[in-house]
Design a protein around this motif. Structure first.
Motif, PDB file in Angstrom:
ATOM      1  N   THR A 168     -30.913 -15.634  -7.566  1.00 61.29           N
ATOM      2  CA  THR A 168     -29.766 -15.325  -6.721  1.00 61.29           C
ATOM      3  C   THR A 168     -30.169 -15.408  -5.268  1.00 61.29           C
ATOM      4  N   SER A 169     -29.358 -16.008  -4.460  1.00 63.23           N
ATOM      5  CA  SER A 169     -29.634 -16.102  -3.024  1.00 63.23           C
ATOM      6  C   SER A 169     -28.514 -15.449  -2.249  1.00 63.23           C
ATOM      7  N   PRO A 170     -28.778 -15.082  -1.028  1.00 63.93           N
ATOM      8  CA  PRO A 170     -27.718 -14.432  -0.238  1.00 63.93           C
ATOM      9  C   PRO A 170     -26.480 -15.301  -0.097  1.00 63.93           C
ATOM     10  N   HIS A 171     -26.679 -16.668  -0.186  1.00 65.02           N
ATOM     11  CA  HIS A 171     -25.525 -17.548  -0.007  1.00 65.02           C
ATOM     12  C   HIS A 171     -24.637 -17.581  -1.245  1.00 65.02           C
ATOM     13  N   ASP A 172     -25.151 -17.019  -2.374  1.00 68.35           N
ATOM     14  CA  ASP A 172     -24.362 -17.014  -3.602  1.00 68.35           C
ATOM     15  C   ASP A 172     -23.459 -15.806  -3.709  1.00 68.35           C
ATOM     16  N   ARG A 173     -23.488 -14.945  -2.699  1.00 71.63           N
ATOM     17  CA  ARG A 173     -22.662 -13.728  -2.785  1.00 71.63           C
ATOM     18  C   ARG A 173     -21.197 -14.113  -2.895  1.00 71.63           C
ATOM     19  N   PRO A 174     -20.469 -13.437  -3.778  1.00 71.42           N
ATOM     20  CA  PRO A 174     -19.044 -13.750  -3.912  1.00 71.42           C
ATOM     21  C   PRO A 174     -18.297 -13.368  -2.642  1.00 71.42           C
ATOM     22  N   THR A 175     -17.433 -14.244  -2.227  1.00 74.21           N
ATOM     23  CA  THR A 175     -16.593 -13.917  -1.066  1.00 74.21           C
ATOM     24  C   THR A 175     -15.381 -13.160  -1.547  1.00 74.21           C
ATOM     25  N   THR A 176     -15.042 -12.100  -0.852  1.00 70.89           N
ATOM     26  CA  THR A 176     -13.914 -11.262  -1.249  1.00 70.89           C
ATOM     27  C   THR A 176     -12.937 -11.198  -0.110  1.00 70.89           C
ATOM     28  N   PRO A 177     -11.681 -11.346  -0.393  1.00 72.52           N
ATOM     29  CA  PRO A 177     -10.685 -11.285   0.683  1.00 72.52           C
ATOM     30  C   PRO A 177     -10.649  -9.907   1.285  1.00 72.52           C
ATOM     31  N   ARG A 178     -10.594  -9.848   2.600  1.00 71.81           N
ATOM     32  CA  ARG A 178     -10.538  -8.543   3.269  1.00 71.81           C
ATOM     33  C   ARG A 178      -9.178  -7.917   3.133  1.00 71.81           C
ATOM     34  N   GLY A 179      -8.172  -8.744   2.852  1.00 72.66           N
ATOM     35  CA  GLY A 179      -6.831  -8.204   2.617  1.00 72.66           C
ATOM     36  C   GLY A 179      -6.396  -7.324   3.771  1.00 72.66           C
ATOM     37  N   ASP A 180      -5.852  -6.154   3.404  1.00 70.90           N
ATOM     38  CA  ASP A 180      -5.389  -5.231   4.445  1.00 70.90           C
ATOM     39  C   ASP A 180      -6.363  -4.081   4.622  1.00 70.90           C
ATOM     40  N   THR A 181      -7.633  -4.344   4.280  1.00 68.38           N
ATOM     41  CA  THR A 181      -8.633  -3.270   4.338  1.00 68.38           C
ATOM     42  C   THR A 181      -8.713  -2.627   5.704  1.00 68.38           C
ATOM     43  N   HIS A 182      -8.673  -3.420   6.739  1.00 70.49           N
ATOM     44  CA  HIS A 182      -8.892  -2.861   8.071  1.00 70.49           C
ATOM     45  C   HIS A 182      -7.623  -2.900   8.922  1.00 70.49           C
ATOM     46  N   LYS A 183      -6.509  -3.016   8.294  1.00 72.82           N
ATOM     47  CA  LYS A 183      -5.262  -2.997   9.070  1.00 72.82           C
ATOM     48  C   LYS A 183      -4.999  -1.609   9.615  1.00 72.82           C
ATOM     49  N   GLN A 204      -4.411  -0.655  -4.189  1.00 73.64           N
ATOM     50  CA  GLN A 204      -5.226  -1.163  -3.088  1.00 73.64           C
ATOM     51  C   GLN A 204      -6.593  -0.490  -3.060  1.00 73.64           C
ATOM     52  N   VAL A 205      -6.622   0.810  -3.423  1.00 74.20           N
ATOM     53  CA  VAL A 205      -7.883   1.545  -3.429  1.00 74.20           C
ATOM     54  C   VAL A 205      -8.810   1.014  -4.514  1.00 74.20           C
ATOM     55  N   THR A 206      -8.282   0.878  -5.726  1.00 73.47           N
ATOM     56  CA  THR A 206      -9.137   0.408  -6.826  1.00 73.47           C
ATOM     57  C   THR A 206      -9.608  -1.018  -6.571  1.00 73.47           C
ATOM     58  N   ALA A 207      -8.775  -1.875  -5.984  1.00 76.32           N
ATOM     59  CA  ALA A 207      -9.188  -3.243  -5.684  1.00 76.32           C
ATOM     60  C   ALA A 207     -10.325  -3.246  -4.663  1.00 76.32           C
ATOM     61  N   TYR A 208     -10.191  -2.412  -3.639  1.00 74.96           N
ATOM     62  CA  TYR A 208     -11.250  -2.353  -2.630  1.00 74.96           C
ATOM     63  C   TYR A 208     -12.542  -1.821  -3.234  1.00 74.96           C
ATOM     64  N   LEU A 209     -12.447  -0.805  -4.096  1.00 80.52           N
ATOM     65  CA  LEU A 209     -13.640  -0.237  -4.710  1.00 80.52           C
ATOM     66  C   LEU A 209     -14.346  -1.257  -5.597  1.00 80.52           C
ATOM     67  N   ARG A 210     -13.572  -2.092  -6.300  1.00 75.56           N
ATOM     68  CA  ARG A 210     -14.192  -3.143  -7.114  1.00 75.56           C
ATOM     69  C   ARG A 210     -14.959  -4.123  -6.235  1.00 75.56           C
ATOM     70  N   ARG A 242     -20.335  -5.972  -4.215  1.00 75.50           N
ATOM     71  CA  ARG A 242     -21.293  -6.165  -3.126  1.00 75.50           C
ATOM     72  C   ARG A 242     -22.551  -5.325  -3.346  1.00 75.50           C
ATOM     73  N   LEU A 243     -22.366  -4.083  -3.722  1.00 72.92           N
ATOM     74  CA  LEU A 243     -23.507  -3.201  -3.963  1.00 72.92           C
ATOM     75  C   LEU A 243     -24.356  -3.700  -5.120  1.00 72.92           C
ATOM     76  N   HIS A 244     -23.689  -4.120  -6.177  1.00 69.96           N
ATOM     77  CA  HIS A 244     -24.418  -4.616  -7.344  1.00 69.96           C
ATOM     78  C   HIS A 244     -25.222  -5.857  -6.975  1.00 69.96           C
ATOM     79  N   HIS A 245     -24.629  -6.748  -6.219  1.00 66.85           N
ATOM     80  CA  HIS A 245     -25.317  -7.967  -5.817  1.00 66.85           C
ATOM     81  C   HIS A 245     -26.519  -7.636  -4.934  1.00 66.85           C
ATOM     82  N   ALA A 246     -26.329  -6.702  -3.989  1.00 68.61           N
ATOM     83  CA  ALA A 246     -27.426  -6.324  -3.108  1.00 68.61           C
ATOM     84  C   ALA A 246     -28.564  -5.672  -3.883  1.00 68.61           C
ATOM     85  N   ALA A 247     -28.212  -4.890  -4.910  1.00 64.75           N
ATOM     86  CA  ALA A 247     -29.238  -4.187  -5.680  1.00 64.75           C
ATOM     87  C   ALA A 247     -30.021  -5.115  -6.590  1.00 64.75           C
ATOM     88  N   THR A 248     -29.404  -6.189  -7.054  1.00 63.70           N
ATOM     89  CA  THR A 248     -30.063  -7.090  -7.996  1.00 63.70           C
ATOM     90  C   THR A 248     -30.716  -8.288  -7.327  1.00 63.70           C
TER      91      THR A 248
END
Length: 341
Positions: free
Chosen positions: A326-341, A302-308, A313-319
């Protein structure tokens, strides 16, 4: 000899507030009066509402006890300044006690002499605190005072306690120390049912009640209560495991992170490990980012998946560049999963 009655009474009250107990002879010597005068002055203080108790012994003595209401206190210049500064600091650092500290500070500043009020005001104007926006659960001053008194008087306390898993059960403990850390308050106590030391968060307690049963104090494991609690907190079971091996000396990593010292272990002079395990995935990512150097990671899936996801997100923001492909609407959507459970 202190012949002026008001001045002598104030001096007598000041002496009684600086020590647990005075003999009548000591007070008479300090004030340059007879023992009979001391006895009359003690009676005057009692008439004014100060609970002065007489003690037995070779020559008898006096002590200022607790009463039904708090009488005025006498503070010298240094004590008054220190109290004002401590109250101002409490406003920024004692979660849940801001309003109480401000009320006490207002009362104190109202009666400070002008010279001290000016000094305290200058100190307040020249200093400030950083609010990181991280507030722990609110602390009830009444509960804090009750437990502090129980620690002092070695009095057993009962309460209901809600565990991390959400279950609630009654507790009967011998309280020893209160420890504040990271916006939270902890009670270090000996659990009578488990016959072992336990650490309790004050915000998870319900209806703490003194029992009037007193116990002999026990030696605290490790002799340092704060270090013992810090070590237990650092090794407490957590949801996500993450241990980084860092190519930097341990002392360097300690200066870069807020991690507890016990979580950073040197392997050699130039390499160390840091235990970033936590119940919160964003917190693990924050600690790893603060390392600011190369490392290898042994972590749960779960940790490595969240870090990826965070890295994407960081890579997209930096580039991303305005007007680019690239536009902000092209950002990949990532499932939040149990990140904030």
């Amino acid at each position: 000899m202190t012949s002026d009655l008001p001045a002598r009474m104030l001096r007598l009250l000041s002496l009684l507030q600086t020590r647990r107990e005075w003999s009548g002879t000591e007070l008479a010597d300090r004030l340059g009066v007879t023992g009979r005068t001391i006895r009359r002055d003690i009676d005057r203080l009692r008439e004014l509402g100060y609970p002065v108790e007489g003690t037995t012994g070779h020559s008898g003595g006096y002590r200022l006890a607790s009463g039904t209401a708090m009488p005025p206190l006498l503070l010298d210049d240094d004590e008054a300044t220190a109290t004002a500064v401590a109250l101002r600091t409490a406003v920024g650092h004692l979660t849940g006690m801001e309003e109480t500290a401000l009320r006490a500070l207002a009362k104190l500043e109202q009666v400070l002499p002008h010279r001290l009020r000016t000094q305290v005001a200058a100190l307040h104007q020249a200093t400030t605190t950083i609010d990181w926006g991280q507030r722990g659960p609110r602390t009830d001053p009444t509960v804090l005072a009750l437990l502090a008194a129980a620690c002092r008087d070695h009095e057993t306390v009962t309460f209901d306690y809600t565990t991390r898993g959400g279950t609630q059960a009654p507790r009967r403990v011998e309280p020893h120390h209160l420890i504040a850390s990271g916006g939270l308050w902890y009670l270090l106590a000996h659990d009578t049912a488990q016959d072992d030391w336990r650490i309790y968060r004050l915000d998870r307690m319900t209806a703490p009640t003194p029992t009037r049963h007193h116990f002999p104090p026990r030696p605290v494991p490790g002799e340092d209560p704060a270090a013992y609690v810090a070590g237990k907190i650092a090794t407490a079971p957590v949801r996500y495991r993450a241990i980084a091996t860092v190519r930097e000396p341990a002392e360097t990593i300690r200066r870069r992170t807020w991690a507890l010292a016990d979580r950073i272990q040197p392997l050699d002079t130039n390499t160390c490990t840091i235990d970033c395990s936590s119940n919160h995935l964003p917190g693990i990512a924050h600690t790893l980012t603060a390392l600011d150097t190369d490392y290898t990671l042994d972590a749960d899936p779960q940790v490595t998946a969240y870090l990826r996801q965070a890295a994407e997100r960081l890579h997209h923001a930096a580039t991303y560049q305005a007007g680019g492909q690239t536009s902000p609407h092209d950002r990949p959507t990532t499932p939040r999963g149990d990140t904030h459970k």
